[in-house]
Design a protein around this motif. Structure first.
Motif, short mmCIF file in Angstrom:
data_model
loop_
_atom_site.label_atom_id
_atom_site.label_comp_id
_atom_site.label_asym_id
_atom_site.label_seq_id
_atom_site.Cartn_x
_atom_site.Cartn_y
_atom_site.Cartn_z
N ASN A 127 -3.17 50.29 -34.62
CA ASN A 127 -3.53 51.12 -35.74
C ASN A 127 -2.66 51.44 -37.01
OD1 ASN A 127 -5.70 51.96 -34.11
ND2 ASN A 127 -4.44 53.31 -32.96
N LEU A 128 -1.06 50.79 -36.66
CA LEU A 128 -0.18 50.89 -37.83
C LEU A 128 0.24 49.45 -38.11
CD1 LEU A 128 1.68 52.41 -39.70
CD2 LEU A 128 3.09 52.67 -37.89
N MET A 129 0.85 48.69 -37.23
CA MET A 129 1.62 47.29 -37.51
C MET A 129 0.65 46.55 -38.09
SD MET A 129 4.35 45.90 -38.14
CE MET A 129 5.34 47.26 -37.10
N LEU A 130 -0.51 46.29 -37.33
CA LEU A 130 -1.47 45.13 -37.82
C LEU A 130 -2.18 45.55 -39.09
CD1 LEU A 130 -3.06 44.04 -34.46
CD2 LEU A 130 -1.01 43.01 -35.72
N PRO A 131 -2.75 46.69 -39.46
CA PRO A 131 -3.02 46.98 -40.62
C PRO A 131 -2.36 46.83 -41.82
CG PRO A 131 -3.83 48.66 -39.16
CD PRO A 131 -2.80 47.73 -38.42
N LEU A 132 -0.84 47.20 -41.46
CA LEU A 132 0.11 46.97 -42.58
C LEU A 132 0.19 45.41 -42.76
CD1 LEU A 132 2.77 49.46 -41.64
CD2 LEU A 132 1.28 49.51 -43.76
N ILE A 133 0.17 44.59 -41.91
CA ILE A 133 0.43 43.18 -42.03
C ILE A 133 -0.79 42.66 -42.71
CG2 ILE A 133 0.74 40.87 -40.90
CD1 ILE A 133 2.42 42.40 -38.70
N GLY A 134 -1.96 43.08 -42.33
CA GLY A 134 -3.35 42.80 -43.29
C GLY A 134 -3.23 43.07 -44.48
N ALA A 135 -2.73 44.41 -44.86
CA ALA A 135 -2.74 45.01 -46.31
C ALA A 135 -1.77 43.94 -47.24
CB ALA A 135 -2.03 46.38 -46.27
N TYR A 136 -0.72 43.74 -46.16
CA TYR A 136 0.38 42.69 -47.15
C TYR A 136 -0.30 41.34 -47.28
CZ TYR A 136 3.82 39.03 -47.47
OH TYR A 136 4.53 37.91 -48.03
N ALA A 177 -10.80 43.76 -36.41
CA ALA A 177 -11.60 44.68 -37.32
C ALA A 177 -10.39 45.51 -38.07
CB ALA A 177 -12.34 45.62 -36.25
N VAL A 178 -9.24 46.01 -37.42
CA VAL A 178 -8.27 46.58 -38.21
C VAL A 178 -7.37 45.92 -39.22
CG1 VAL A 178 -8.12 48.29 -36.40
CG2 VAL A 178 -6.42 46.49 -36.38
N VAL A 179 -7.23 44.60 -38.93
CA VAL A 179 -6.69 43.65 -39.91
C VAL A 179 -7.63 43.33 -40.97
CG1 VAL A 179 -5.86 41.27 -40.10
CG2 VAL A 179 -5.09 42.57 -38.24
N PHE A 180 -8.87 43.19 -40.79
CA PHE A 180 -9.93 43.25 -41.64
C PHE A 180 -9.76 44.30 -42.91
CE2 PHE A 180 -13.93 43.22 -43.64
CZ PHE A 180 -14.42 42.17 -44.09
N VAL A 181 -9.82 45.50 -42.49
CA VAL A 181 -9.82 46.75 -43.25
C VAL A 181 -8.70 46.79 -43.89
CG1 VAL A 181 -9.99 49.04 -43.09
CG2 VAL A 181 -11.32 47.79 -41.67
N GLY A 182 -7.43 46.53 -43.35
CA GLY A 182 -6.06 46.48 -44.04
C GLY A 182 -5.84 45.54 -45.12
N ALA A 183 -6.50 44.30 -44.84
CA ALA A 183 -6.36 43.17 -45.90
C ALA A 183 -7.23 43.42 -47.00
CB ALA A 183 -6.65 42.02 -45.29
N ALA A 184 -8.42 44.13 -47.03
CA ALA A 184 -9.35 44.42 -48.03
C ALA A 184 -8.85 45.52 -48.89
CB ALA A 184 -10.70 44.91 -47.32
N LEU A 185 -8.29 46.42 -48.30
CA LEU A 185 -7.53 47.76 -48.84
C LEU A 185 -6.36 47.04 -49.66
CD1 LEU A 185 -7.26 50.27 -46.27
CD2 LEU A 185 -8.82 50.25 -48.42
#
Length: 262
Positions: A141-150, A83-91
């Motif tokens: 809460n930090l590392m995975l959303p950052l990779i998703g955003a990348y 879920a957190v990766v999904f949100v990060g990638a969408a952003l």
């Protein structure tokens, strides 16, 4: 069918997707294979990125099902991270519409170099489970959303980034980290694809041809991953990181600049 796309070119796109699905399942970096072929087919860059996300999503979906079916990863362990990766990638996919990508010119080759060197110089990394170097809350809460955003913002090497984070930061065995990386990469792919689809950037027919190739390649790769384990995955990760660095340098004209000064 687009009249500019001959049967030969469609066959090339299908074959490239098969190879990319195989490589991506084991080591990440399959986009290095499919994106250049899409551009060769004279697909505009933004549409190429969007279509690449379509076919890549089905590749990671196939690999994810294989990992879950073989119990290399459990859904209840990964759903919160998904879920957190999904949100990060969408952003990230939204941000790329407004932010200049030049800021990544230094960061991308540096990070890819570090990944390749880590697995090259630490041959025992990922052989056995070790004590985590980063707590789960910070990792989630930090590392995975950052990779998703990348991945949403740019993308090359995302699967390798997820695998490295699992091994280096959470002490996971390499096969387990790679299995988890498939599901996390699927989350980032579908989030990015959703943003691109809403913007009308996806070429659905071309993507559909490549989807068939990706599914087949990912199926082959998932079987090889189970059989070959870390012995097969590690050299592929190192190789794909080095290839990504070389292609990135070529794209930016760094080789031409270097040789011009000799």
């Amino acid at each position: 069918m687009d009249p500019h796309l001959s049967l030969e070119l469609l066959a090339l796109l299908f074959s490239a997707a098969v190879l990319a699905g195989f490589v991506d399942t084991l080591a990440g970096g399959g986009g290095l294979i499919t994106l250049p072929v899409l551009l060769l087919a004279q697909v505009p860059p933004v549409h190429a990125l969007a279509t690449n996300k379509l076919q890549g999503s089905f590749g990671t979906l196939t690999a994810s099902f294989a990992m879950l079916r073989r119990r290399l990863v459990q859904w209840h362990e990964i759903r919160g991270l998904f879920a957190v990766v999904f949100v990060g990638a969408a952003l990230g996919a939204v941000a790329v519409q407004f932010v200049h990508a030049g800021a990544l010119d230094v960061a991308i080759p540096l990070v890819l170099t570090l990944i390749g060197v880590y697995f090259l110089l630490a041959p025992q990394a990922g052989e056995i489970e070790r004590r985590p170097r980063m707590g789960l809350p910070l990792y989630r809460n930090l590392m995975l959303p950052l990779i998703g955003a990348y991945d949403g913002f740019f993308g090359p090497g995302t699967g390798s980034f997820f695998a490295l984070a699992g091994v280096a930061l959470r002490g996971q065995p390499l096969v387990a980290a790679t299995a988890r990386a498939k599901l996390l990469n699927f989350a980032s792919n579908i989030a990015s694809l959703g943003v691109f689809a809403l913007g009308g950037k996806v070429l659905w027919f071309v993507g559909g041809v490549m989807v068939a190739g990706q599914i087949f390649g990912a199926w082959l790769g998932s079987h090889m991953m189970v059989r070959g384990g870390a012995r097969l995955i590690r050299p592929l990760i190192v190789s794909m990181c080095m290839i990504m660095i070389a292609r990135y340098a070529w794209q930016k004209g760094l080789f031409a600049t270097l040789f011009a000064g000799i």
